[in-house]
Design a protein around this motif. Structure first.
Motif, short mmCIF file in Angstrom:
data_model
loop_
_atom_site.label_atom_id
_atom_site.label_comp_id
_atom_site.label_asym_id
_atom_site.label_seq_id
_atom_site.Cartn_x
_atom_site.Cartn_y
_atom_site.Cartn_z
N PRO A 82 0.97 -1.18 -0.20
CA PRO A 82 -0.02 -0.20 0.17
C PRO A 82 0.83 1.39 0.13
CG PRO A 82 -0.11 -1.09 2.12
CD PRO A 82 0.58 -1.99 1.28
N GLY A 83 1.98 1.44 0.42
CA GLY A 83 2.98 2.35 0.28
C GLY A 83 3.79 2.61 -0.78
N SER A 84 3.60 1.77 -1.86
CA SER A 84 4.17 1.91 -2.87
C SER A 84 4.15 3.28 -3.63
CB SER A 84 3.61 0.82 -4.09
OG SER A 84 4.35 1.16 -5.42
N PHE A 85 5.52 3.70 -4.11
CA PHE A 85 5.38 4.95 -4.81
C PHE A 85 5.06 4.93 -6.42
CE2 PHE A 85 8.71 5.66 -1.15
CZ PHE A 85 7.95 7.04 -0.83
N ALA A 86 4.93 3.68 -6.72
CA ALA A 86 4.56 3.33 -7.91
C ALA A 86 3.08 3.06 -8.08
CB ALA A 86 5.36 2.26 -8.79
#
Length: 187
Positions: A82-86
């Motif tokens: 959920p914290g993905s920058f993509a």
């Protein structure tokens, strides 16, 4: 972004701090973190490694396919990273590659192509119910192979230093840590 020895960065960062007392975000080499100006340090700054390779993984990955147009890509990221920058709408993404089983996306990752041709792996995610099956390795291998096809012949990625399984995987694929950083959102 501050890169260099602490003794050289400290006066530069102090000069910037005089003009901009509190930046929105800070990334600095971990070894120079203590040289940050007052108010720039953050106790919850994350530590992450910047890794590079020029080594071609030997293993082909025919079960990894392009998946950027799949409606379930965001659901996969929400469930597994959920914290993905993509994200599916992130600018600069050349391709999303993944593994589909029974018409269900179970693993995926993105390739962002940098201005010099370097391919940066981003957002590598495995559905939590499908972990420990080697799917992250398959996606990472396919992304690395595609990244290395760029003009620079280099693949890169960032990985949190507390993610030991991912670091071991990337090292097996030929990646080596070039820099360790600390980053934080300050405001």
């Amino acid at each position: 972004m501050c890169l260099g020895p602490a003794e050289e960065l400290a006066p530069l960062m102090d000069g910037v701090a005089a003009l901009h007392p509190r930046p929105w975000r800070i990334t600095v080499e971990a070894a120079a973190y203590d040289a940050l100006p007052p108010g720039w340090a953050h106790e919850q700054a994350t530590r992450w490694d910047w890794m590079l390779t020029r080594d071609q993984p030997a293993e082909p990955t025919p079960q990894v396919v392009e998946v950027g147009d799949r409606a379930d890509l965001e659901a996969l990221l929400d469930a597994g990273n959920p914290g993905s920058f993509a994200r599916s709408d992130s600018p600069g993404i050349e391709a999303w590659l993944g593994v589909v089983e029974d018409d269900r996306l179970v693993a995926a990752g993105a390739l962002n192509r940098q201005h010099d041709g370097t391919g940066q792996l981003r957002g590598i995610t495995v559905l939590p119910s499908e972990e420990r099956r080697g799917l992250g390795r398959l996606v990472s291998t396919a992304l690395t192979r595609r990244a290395l096809a760029g003009a620079s012949g280099t693949a890169s990625l960032g990985v949190y230093t507390d993610n030991a399984p991912a670091i071991r995987l990337y090292e097996r694929l030929g990646y080596r840590t070039v820099h360790t950083f600390r980053s934080a959102v300050l405001s």
